[in-house]
Design a protein around this motif. Structure first.
Motif, PDB file in Angstrom:
ATOM      1  N   ILE A  69       0.835  -1.202   0.000  1.00 12.38           N
ATOM      2  CA  ILE A  69       0.000   0.000   0.000  1.00 12.38           C
ATOM      3  C   ILE A  69       0.869   1.252   0.000  1.00 12.38           C
ATOM      4  CG2 ILE A  69      -1.674   1.349   1.335  1.00 12.38           C
ATOM      5  CD1 ILE A  69      -2.865  -1.270   2.316  1.00 12.38           C
ATOM      6  N   LEU A  70       1.906   1.247   0.838  1.00 16.23           N
ATOM      7  CA  LEU A  70       2.809   2.399   0.910  1.00 16.23           C
ATOM      8  C   LEU A  70       3.520   2.636  -0.423  1.00 16.23           C
ATOM      9  CD1 LEU A  70       4.355   1.897   4.466  1.00 16.23           C
ATOM     10  CD2 LEU A  70       2.952   3.830   3.715  1.00 16.23           C
ATOM     11  N   GLY A 242      -1.158  11.958   1.367  1.00 17.56           N
ATOM     12  CA  GLY A 242      -0.171  12.112   2.428  1.00 17.56           C
ATOM     13  C   GLY A 242      -0.686  11.642   3.776  1.00 17.56           C
ATOM     14  N   LYS A 243      -1.938  11.926   4.080  1.00 20.98           N
ATOM     15  CA  LYS A 243      -2.508  11.523   5.381  1.00 20.98           C
ATOM     16  C   LYS A 243      -2.659  10.005   5.469  1.00 20.98           C
ATOM     17  CE  LYS A 243      -4.986  15.867   6.213  1.00 20.98           C
ATOM     18  NZ  LYS A 243      -6.321  16.532   6.261  1.00 20.98           N
ATOM     19  N   VAL A 244      -3.111   9.387   4.378  1.00 19.62           N
ATOM     20  CA  VAL A 244      -3.241   7.923   4.373  1.00 19.62           C
ATOM     21  C   VAL A 244      -1.863   7.275   4.510  1.00 19.62           C
ATOM     22  CG1 VAL A 244      -3.974   5.914   3.032  1.00 19.62           C
ATOM     23  CG2 VAL A 244      -5.375   7.993   3.019  1.00 19.62           C
ATOM     24  N   LYS A 245      -0.867   7.812   3.795  1.00 20.75           N
ATOM     25  CA  LYS A 245       0.492   7.272   3.872  1.00 20.75           C
ATOM     26  C   LYS A 245       1.059   7.417   5.280  1.00 20.75           C
ATOM     27  CE  LYS A 245       5.033   7.826   1.607  1.00 20.75           C
ATOM     28  NZ  LYS A 245       5.803   8.417   2.714  1.00 20.75           N
ATOM     29  N   PHE A 247      -0.630   7.491   8.060  1.00 22.60           N
ATOM     30  CA  PHE A 247      -1.307   6.529   8.925  1.00 22.60           C
ATOM     31  C   PHE A 247      -0.696   5.134   8.764  1.00 22.60           C
ATOM     32  CE2 PHE A 247      -4.493   3.279   9.694  1.00 22.60           C
ATOM     33  CZ  PHE A 247      -5.037   3.672  10.911  1.00 22.60           C
ATOM     34  N   MET A 248      -0.434   4.740   7.524  1.00 18.40           N
ATOM     35  CA  MET A 248       0.116   3.412   7.268  1.00 18.40           C
ATOM     36  C   MET A 248       1.536   3.260   7.804  1.00 18.40           C
ATOM     37  SD  MET A 248      -2.062   1.443   5.841  1.00 18.40           S
ATOM     38  CE  MET A 248      -3.666   1.543   5.054  1.00 18.40           C
TER      39      MET A 248
END
Length: 250
Positions: A69-70, A242-245, A247-248
């Motif tokens: 995902i990243l 950026g926010k999803v990355k 978090f991961m």
């Protein structure tokens, strides 16, 4: 590894105490030596490793899944940055001051007209579209004409009620959909919102358009809003990636 060996020893001793033995239980070393063959050690350690394997496998699978995902998010951010980079928002347009609302699907514009009226505009990001025929050499298929909803509030600085225009901002023109009065202290639960703008007398429709145009609410503003929202759409998308990355990565 030392903890694993100690656990294996405990397993062997426990096993020896429950098995028949020809040696005295007092002599611990004799009991230990009875089960200290290489094969038994290997089986005991393998058993412990096998018990912990599901956890290790799940953790490894989860890490690989998140890493994938990243990687995809990184590629998306890199692509957007290289091929469709956003630029700094405009802060003014003609007589209007532009106020972006980061993280929201709206932006606000404010102006003062003749020192007697406050004008406030609230525009959405793209919230619809209509299909239109293609023009030029390639006439196959259809193009999309994007839509922006726009609220125009005009109030007297001396106080009292305000006019609110509900408008559609298309890429090249502005259309009025509705006009009604906003009462600042009304307690009505469902106030009358006025007729559909297209049902008004054509001359009244024209005068109301001129009323807005005199205050800078016109086709030129509609063109500006579409350019602004294209850029805002890219900025919000980059921030979302950026926010999803982030978090991961935690």
């Amino acid at each position: 590894m030392s903890r694993l060996i100690r656990a294996a020893r405990r397993t062997l001793v426990s096993y020896s105490s429950s098995s028949p033995s020809h040696t005295s239980p007092v002599h611990g070393f004799q009991v230990y030596n009875h089960f200290s063959s290489h094969l038994q050690w290997r089986n005991a350690i393998s058993s412990l490793l096998f018990q912990s394997r599901p956890y290790a496998t799940d953790k490894c699978t989860k890490s690989l899944f998140e890493a994938n995902i990243l990687r995809i998010l990184h590629n998306e951010i890199e692509y957007q940055t290289e091929y469709a980079p956003p630029h700094q928002h405009a802060t003014k347009f003609n007589s209007f001051v532009v106020q972006d609302r980061p993280g929201e699907q709206w932006m606000t514009m404010r102006s003062i007209f003749n020192d007697s009226e406050d004008i406030k505009l609230e525009a959405t990001m793209f919230d619809g579209y209509e299909s239109v025929p293609k023009f030029g050499d390639d006439t196959s298929g259809e193009d999309m004409r994007f839509h922006i909803s726009l609220l125009v509030d005009i109030s007297k600085r001396s106080g009292g009620d305000a006019l609110e225009f509900v408008c559609s901002a298309w890429p090249d023109c502005l259309e009025i959909q509705k006009l009604y009065l906003l009462s600042r202290d009304s307690m009505l639960s469902r106030p009358y919102m006025g007729p559909d703008f297209r049902n008004l007398n054509p001359q009244l429709q024209e005068r109301l358009r001129e009323f807005l145009e005199a205050r800078g609410v016109n086709d030129e503003l509609s063109v500006f809003l579409h350019e602004y929202m294209k850029n805002k759409d890219r900025i919000e998308l980059m921030q979302w990636f950026g926010k999803v990355k982030s978090f991961m990565e935690k």
